[in-house]
Design a protein around this motif. Structure first.
Motif: not given
Length: 400
Positions: A34-40, A243-245, A257-265, A267-269
């Motif tokens: 849940a706290t994954f960031t694309p800079t990881s 709604r977002q949930s 969709i998998g774990r640590f995916v860029d563009g995931a809902i 990941q985009l908070n």
């Protein structure tokens, strides 16, 4: 002395420990996702956990869990009974102190301790309430049979309950009401009386809701109910999180969709608090329907195991402690998953063992430790309490 058999013997319940441990470890992984960031730049689970401050804090809470369990597990049962009233009074005063000293608007249920960590006393009072209710309800075979007993037990619930309500923690108050009602049911309280109490509470809540709506008073709790009833009224306001949930869970499909995916809902908070109260939406997106189903299965096994342990606990006081802890967890699970799916109003109740948070983790582990303490001391508690209750709780739960 009540004769023991394989099901009623004193023991430390290993299946319950394994189930809770598995859920708690998975909770760290879910918080990490849940706290994954694309800079990881991490390439392993351990690397992602180290990079996530929330996951590292959850690991710290998880490492405290065995200490909490061992400490509570080794407190003699008669000591727990002796200090139950003190725990209840102390917990109530702590909730009152937090409410009085917290000048923030809205929710006033959190207080700072050290290094940016906060505690939520309304979580800790739940365990004190379970112990106090078990002690009072176990005194008689048919409790709350007189007006004096009725008033005493109602005051035990209302005194901390009103403070919690004024603090803005409506969810915690509902949890207390729910597990108290469960404990009353299994303690042989008159069904007519129990239904009357529940109907009274429901009418009072409806009256309060009607008053707020009629007078136009702004209250975030009422706004959440209105958003739940008609999300179209506030699609970007109070209904946004719900709604977002739903979108995040639906996007996971069957396997996620998998774990640590860029563009995931997640990941985009897009889902606020998706590492705390809305962790189930992260699980739904990352692990899909299968992951969500496995989580539900694990919860079912934990609750079923506690019901099994309560069924074969002869001591009424010990049995009610197990029922109280089970009721506390049951409502948290039911309400949290319901609100993430849009089936229930949002109340800010965390998901046991999975949501980020030290207060909730400590409370849940403390509750599990109390259950283990009861099963560890079965022979002692049965020999002390069986003559007072008149009938074994095994026969009573079967009758219910």
């Amino acid at each position: 002395m009540i004769a023991e058999n394989r099901r009623t013997r004193a023991h430390i319940d290993i299946p319950l420990i394994l189930l809770v441990s598995a859920m708690s470890i998975f909770g760290v992984l879910a918080v990490c996702v849940a706290t994954f960031t694309p800079t990881s730049t991490a390439e392993t689970w351990l690397g992602h956990i180290i990079e996530s401050s929330s996951a590292m804090r959850q690991c710290f809470f998880l490492m405290l869990a065995p200490i909490i369990v061992v400490v509570i597990l080794n407190i003699p049962f008669h000591i727990i009974k002796r200090f139950t009233r003190l725990a209840y009074i102390g917990g109530t005063l702590l909730v009152l102190f937090t409410w009085v000293t917290n000048g923030a608007e809205g929710v006033k249920a959190w207080t700072d301790i050290i290094w940016g960590y906060t505690i939520q006393p309304s979580e800790f009072i739940k365990l004190a309430m379970i112990l106090m209710m078990a002690q009072e309800l176990a005194k008689d075979e048919r409790p709350m049979g007189t007006m004096k007993e009725f008033i005493r037990i109602m005051l035990l619930i209302l005194v901390p309950g009103v403070i919690i309500l004024l603090s803005g923690e409506t969810g915690s108050l509902i949890v207390i009401i729910f597990f108290s009602a469960m404990m009353m049911f299994f303690s042989n309280v008159s069904m007519k009386l129990l239904l009357t109490l529940l109907a009274t509470v429901a009418l009072m809540l409806l009256a309060l809701y009607g008053f707020v709506v009629a007078t136009g008073i702004e209250d975030y709790r009422i706004n959440r109910i209105l958003a739940f009833l008609n999300p179209e009224l506030s699609p970007l306001g109070d209904a946004y999180q719900m709604r977002q949930s739903q979108t995040a869970i639906g996007s996971g499909g069957l396997t996620g969709i998998g774990r640590f995916v860029d563009g995931a809902i997640s990941q985009l908070n897009y889902v606020p608090a998706d590492w705390t109260d809305f962790i189930y939406s992260t699980i739904g997106e990352a692990w899909g329907f299968i992951g969500c189903s496995l989580v539900l299965l694990m919860y079912f096994l934990i609750l079923l195991r506690m019901l099994y342990l309560a069924r074969f606990t002869y001591d009424k006081y010990g049995m009610l402690i197990i029922i109280g802890v089970m009721g506390m967890l049951l409502f948290h699970i039911f309400e949290n998953i319901g609100m993430t799916l849009g089936l229930l109003p949002i109340t800010g109740i965390p998901l046991p063992f999975l949501s980020y948070g030290g207060s909730n983790m400590t409370t849940n582990m403390g509750g599990i430790a109390l259950v283990l303490n009861v099963t560890k001391n079965r022979s002692l508690t049965a020999s002390i309490s069986a003559p007072q209750t008149g009938t074994s709780t095994v026969r009573y739960i079967r009758r219910r």
